[in-house]
Design an enzyme around this catalytic site. Structure first.
Site, PDB file in Angstrom:
ATOM      1  N   ASP A   8      29.544  18.164  18.883  1.00  0.00           N
ATOM      2  CA  ASP A   8      28.366  17.553  18.288  1.00  0.00           C
ATOM      3  C   ASP A   8      28.176  18.164  16.891  1.00  0.00           C
ATOM      4  O   ASP A   8      28.763  19.201  16.569  1.00  0.00           O
ATOM      5  CB  ASP A   8      27.162  17.831  19.189  1.00  0.00           C
ATOM      6  CG  ASP A   8      25.870  17.301  18.620  1.00  0.00           C
ATOM      7  OD1 ASP A   8      25.836  16.125  18.208  1.00  0.00           O
ATOM      8  OD2 ASP A   8      24.898  18.076  18.564  1.00  0.00           O
ATOM      9  N   ASP A  10      24.674  17.840  14.594  1.00  0.00           N
ATOM     10  CA  ASP A  10      23.307  18.359  14.411  1.00  0.00           C
ATOM     11  C   ASP A  10      22.938  19.300  15.544  1.00  0.00           C
ATOM     12  O   ASP A  10      23.052  18.958  16.726  1.00  0.00           O
ATOM     13  CB  ASP A  10      22.302  17.203  14.361  1.00  0.00           C
ATOM     14  CG  ASP A  10      22.353  16.436  13.059  1.00  0.00           C
ATOM     15  OD1 ASP A  10      22.446  17.075  11.990  1.00  0.00           O
ATOM     16  OD2 ASP A  10      22.309  15.200  13.100  1.00  0.00           O
ATOM     17  N   LYS A 151      28.711   8.752  24.299  1.00  0.00           N
ATOM     18  CA  LYS A 151      29.666   9.673  23.681  1.00  0.00           C
ATOM     19  C   LYS A 151      30.837   9.961  24.617  1.00  0.00           C
ATOM     20  O   LYS A 151      31.988  10.065  24.183  1.00  0.00           O
ATOM     21  CB  LYS A 151      28.977  10.988  23.334  1.00  0.00           C
ATOM     22  CG  LYS A 151      28.120  10.990  22.089  1.00  0.00           C
ATOM     23  CD  LYS A 151      27.742  12.445  21.792  1.00  0.00           C
ATOM     24  CE  LYS A 151      26.835  12.597  20.617  1.00  0.00           C
ATOM     25  NZ  LYS A 151      26.567  14.021  20.323  1.00  0.00           N
ATOM     26  N   ASP A 174      24.027  19.937  22.154  1.00  0.00           N
ATOM     27  CA  ASP A 174      22.660  20.457  22.215  1.00  0.00           C
ATOM     28  C   ASP A 174      21.618  19.465  22.716  1.00  0.00           C
ATOM     29  O   ASP A 174      20.444  19.822  22.788  1.00  0.00           O
ATOM     30  CB  ASP A 174      22.231  20.938  20.819  1.00  0.00           C
ATOM     31  CG  ASP A 174      21.886  19.784  19.898  1.00  0.00           C
ATOM     32  OD1 ASP A 174      22.670  18.809  19.832  1.00  0.00           O
ATOM     33  OD2 ASP A 174      20.815  19.836  19.253  1.00  0.00           O
ATOM     34  N   ASP A 178      24.655  14.424  24.619  1.00  0.00           N
ATOM     35  CA  ASP A 178      25.888  15.163  24.905  1.00  0.00           C
ATOM     36  C   ASP A 178      26.201  15.237  26.396  1.00  0.00           C
ATOM     37  O   ASP A 178      27.295  15.665  26.769  1.00  0.00           O
ATOM     38  CB  ASP A 178      25.791  16.590  24.346  1.00  0.00           C
ATOM     39  CG  ASP A 178      25.683  16.608  22.833  1.00  0.00           C
ATOM     40  OD1 ASP A 178      26.534  15.985  22.175  1.00  0.00           O
ATOM     41  OD2 ASP A 178      24.729  17.219  22.315  1.00  0.00           O
TER      42      ASP A 178
END
Length: 227
Positions: A8, A10, A151, A174, A178
């Site tokens: 990831d 951000d 994802k 995070d 995810d």
């Protein structure tokens, strides 16, 4: 050998104030295995990051809506339903919350993003009114997106293009977007600043936050590979 990575951006490769941690530019170009950026950001952002790192462009963008691997880009969702939901949100008095900044949504091809301070209850009401739209809260934006993509599914496609099994990958993230990635990889890590959904799904919850957590994982993986 170090494992391939699904990262990831951000909250995972950034500092607490949202900047890409400079250590990323030192560590990732020398990682001796494929690196995939799996993000909620619009497609140009991870492409630019990979380009400036000197890495092959292997990207899962827009929460799985756009996937690029082996030189080919796949648009995996129809933007019509998310765009209609965004219009309904605006008609009911909501605001996407970006002010005059059009860059957040300018290049999105499959979804619409609203600012973290947008009216969440109204967004959820609008999203719940149709089976064709999901609302994902990444902590950095609310994403009106298609329920047919994720994802994790995007990473499966990249892994297939690389002739790797998804469970060969290590993932670091995070937020709730995810979780699908964590479900398909062999080992998953949530940084300490991760939300409840990510921490519940991860194999390991780190003590370190943001890019500090990611760097700690890379150190551990590299040490293990050297043994």
């Amino acid at each position: 050998m170090v494992p391939p990575l699904a990262l990831d951006i951000d909250g995972t490769l950034t500092t607490a104030d949202g900047r890409i941690d400079p250590r990323v530019f030192e560590r990732l170009p020398t990682w001796d295995a494929p690196v995939v950026f799996a993000t909620g950001k619009a497609f140009p952002y991870p492409v630019a990051l990979a380009t400036f790192l000197g890495l092959p462009i292997r990207v899962v963008a827009e929460n799985g809506g756009v996937v690029h691997a082996d030189g080919e880009t796949s648009i995996r969702a129809n933007p019509a339903a998310p765009q209609a939901a965004a219009e309904a949100f605006l008609e009911r008095g909501g605001s996407l919350g970006w002010g005059t900044d059009e860059t957040v949504n300018r290049w999105r091809e499959t979804e619409v993003a609203a600012a973290p301070d947008a009216d969440e209850s109204l967004l959820r009401s609008v999203a719940a009114s149709t089976d064709d739209v999901d609302l994902i809260d990444t902590g950095y934006a609310f994403h009106l997106t298609s329920p047919t993509v994720s994802k994790g599914d995007g990473l499966r496609l990249v892994a297939e293009a690389l002739e790797l099994a998804p469970d060969a990958f290590v993932a670091i993230g995070d937020s709730e977007n995810d979780v699908s990635t964590f479900d398909v990889v062999g080992r998953s890590y949530a940084v300490a600043n991760a939300d409840q959904a990510a921490t519940a799904a991860a194999d390991v919850v780190l003590e370190e936050s943001f890019a500090d957590g990611t760097m700690a994982v890379l150190d551990t993986l590299h040490t293990a590979a050297d043994r």
